[in-house]
Design a protein around this motif. Structure first.
Motif, mmCIF file in Angstrom:
data_model
loop_
_atom_site.group_PDB
_atom_site.id
_atom_site.type_symbol
_atom_site.label_atom_id
_atom_site.label_comp_id
_atom_site.label_asym_id
_atom_site.label_seq_id
_atom_site.Cartn_x
_atom_site.Cartn_y
_atom_site.Cartn_z
ATOM 1 N N ALA A 189 -1.266 2.892 2.958
ATOM 2 C CA ALA A 189 -0.194 3.390 2.104
ATOM 3 C C ALA A 189 0.027 4.888 2.266
ATOM 4 C CB ALA A 189 -0.502 3.066 0.640
ATOM 5 N N VAL B 27 10.107 6.401 0.327
ATOM 6 C CA VAL B 27 10.201 6.332 1.790
ATOM 7 C C VAL B 27 10.178 7.721 2.417
ATOM 8 C CG1 VAL B 27 11.626 5.568 3.722
ATOM 9 C CG2 VAL B 27 11.424 4.136 1.679
ATOM 10 N N ARG C 17 5.363 2.648 4.298
ATOM 11 C CA ARG C 17 6.142 2.586 3.073
ATOM 12 C C ARG C 17 6.684 1.171 2.830
ATOM 13 N NH1 ARG C 17 4.147 6.903 3.824
ATOM 14 N NH2 ARG C 17 5.124 8.976 3.740
ATOM 15 N N GLN C 18 6.918 0.865 1.560
ATOM 16 C CA GLN C 18 7.656 -0.337 1.164
ATOM 17 C C GLN C 18 8.667 0.076 0.123
ATOM 18 O OE1 GLN C 18 7.600 -3.572 2.438
ATOM 19 N NE2 GLN C 18 9.492 -3.567 1.231
ATOM 20 N N ARG C 19 9.900 0.182 0.540
ATOM 21 C CA ARG C 19 10.951 0.709 -0.330
ATOM 22 C C ARG C 19 11.049 -0.072 -1.634
ATOM 23 N NH1 ARG C 19 16.781 2.832 1.672
ATOM 24 N NH2 ARG C 19 17.678 3.310 -0.379
ATOM 25 N N SER D 186 3.870 1.751 -3.240
ATOM 26 C CA SER D 186 4.177 2.604 -2.097
ATOM 27 C C SER D 186 4.775 3.919 -2.582
ATOM 28 C CB SER D 186 5.188 1.899 -1.176
ATOM 29 O OG SER D 186 5.731 2.788 -0.217
ATOM 30 N N LYS D 187 4.628 4.950 -1.766
ATOM 31 C CA LYS D 187 5.324 6.207 -2.036
ATOM 32 C C LYS D 187 6.810 6.042 -1.707
ATOM 33 C CE LYS D 187 2.586 8.515 0.736
ATOM 34 N NZ LYS D 187 1.896 9.601 1.462
ATOM 35 N N GLY E 171 6.975 4.830 -5.462
ATOM 36 C CA GLY E 171 8.404 4.697 -5.217
ATOM 37 C C GLY E 171 9.059 3.871 -6.256
ATOM 38 N N HIS F 203 3.499 12.406 4.145
ATOM 39 C CA HIS F 203 2.265 11.632 4.231
ATOM 40 C C HIS F 203 1.176 12.215 3.334
ATOM 41 C CE1 HIS F 203 3.961 9.137 7.202
ATOM 42 N NE2 HIS F 203 3.765 9.880 8.266
#
Length: 224
Positions: free
Chosen positions: A199, A213, A203-205, A210-211, A224, A217
């Motif tokens: 992670a 996008v 990313r996972q929008r 997730s942070k 997010g 880093h």
């Protein structure tokens, strides 16, 4: 009802998935169990009898205890340990239980804070650790249940093979118990460690796991 379903969609969805998986495990498990019994010249058992067997119980408890071990360790570990850049981690300067002001307890509690957060004393101390205590308690209970179910299943195999059964304490020191235990633990530790480090760079929008996008880093603790 629509609002209730929306507001509780995550827990309800995983509840349905859990029940579906449990049903699938039961159906596949009884088929495998009966195949093994037939190869040994024994009669097949019904689904109901299989669901009350030590074989089904130990397989279920094996998975449950390892999952709750994962969560209880993560709850406690993330108090003191950080991973720079991971949304699963606190900022580096927030290591530890943090101040009452940061945690909104005692006189710092707001109007919407839980009653025990503002109560002070032992109630606030207990509530402040309630999640970790619950997860750790469930882990210990399911691990104990796994040991008892595993002991019963192990002795059933011993008797089928015309070997002497062992005591519960004897089973706790047996390789079968620790093999079942460690094969589940290692997978949980791998999954948690992988999520923490992946992670940082992936990313996972739209997911709070997730942070954002576009976040750097090195940004830690952002979701997010």
């Amino acid at each position: 009802m629509r609002r209730f379903l929306r507001d509780n969609g995550l827990s309800l969805a995983f509840g349905v998935l859990f029940l579906g998986s449990l049903v699938g495990q039961a159906l596949a498990g009884v088929a495998e169990f009966n195949e093994r019994r037939e190869s040994e010249g024994l009669a097949a058992v019904s689904l109901g009898r299989y669901l009350t067997s030590s074989s089904f119980a130990v397989d279920t408890m094996e998975n449950w205890q390892s999952e709750y071990l994962q969560f209880s360790l993560y709850v406690f570990a993330t108090v003191w340990l950080v991973q720079r850049g991971s949304p699963e981690s606190k900022e580096e300067d927030q290591v530890g239980p943090e101040s009452d002001e940061d945690q909104l307890v005692g006189r710092h509690a707001g109007p919407g804070s839980p009653a025990w957060a503002a109560a002070g004393g032992s109630r606030t101390a207990l509530f402040s650790r309630s999640l970790g205590l619950l997860m750790g308690g469930i882990f210990l209970l399911t691990w104990a249940a796994m040991s008892i179910a595993g002991w019963a299943a192990f002795n059933a195999e011993q008797l089928t093979s015309h070997q002497d059964p062992v005591s519960w304490l004897g089973y706790l020191g047996h390789a079968d118990f620790w093999s079942r235990t460690f094969q589940n633990w290692q997978s949980e530790m791998l999954a948690v460690g992988s999520m923490a480090i992946f992670a940082v760079y992936l990313r996972q929008r739209g997911s709070p796991e997730s942070k954002p996008v576009g976040a750097a880093h090195g940004d830690t603790g952002q979701t997010g």
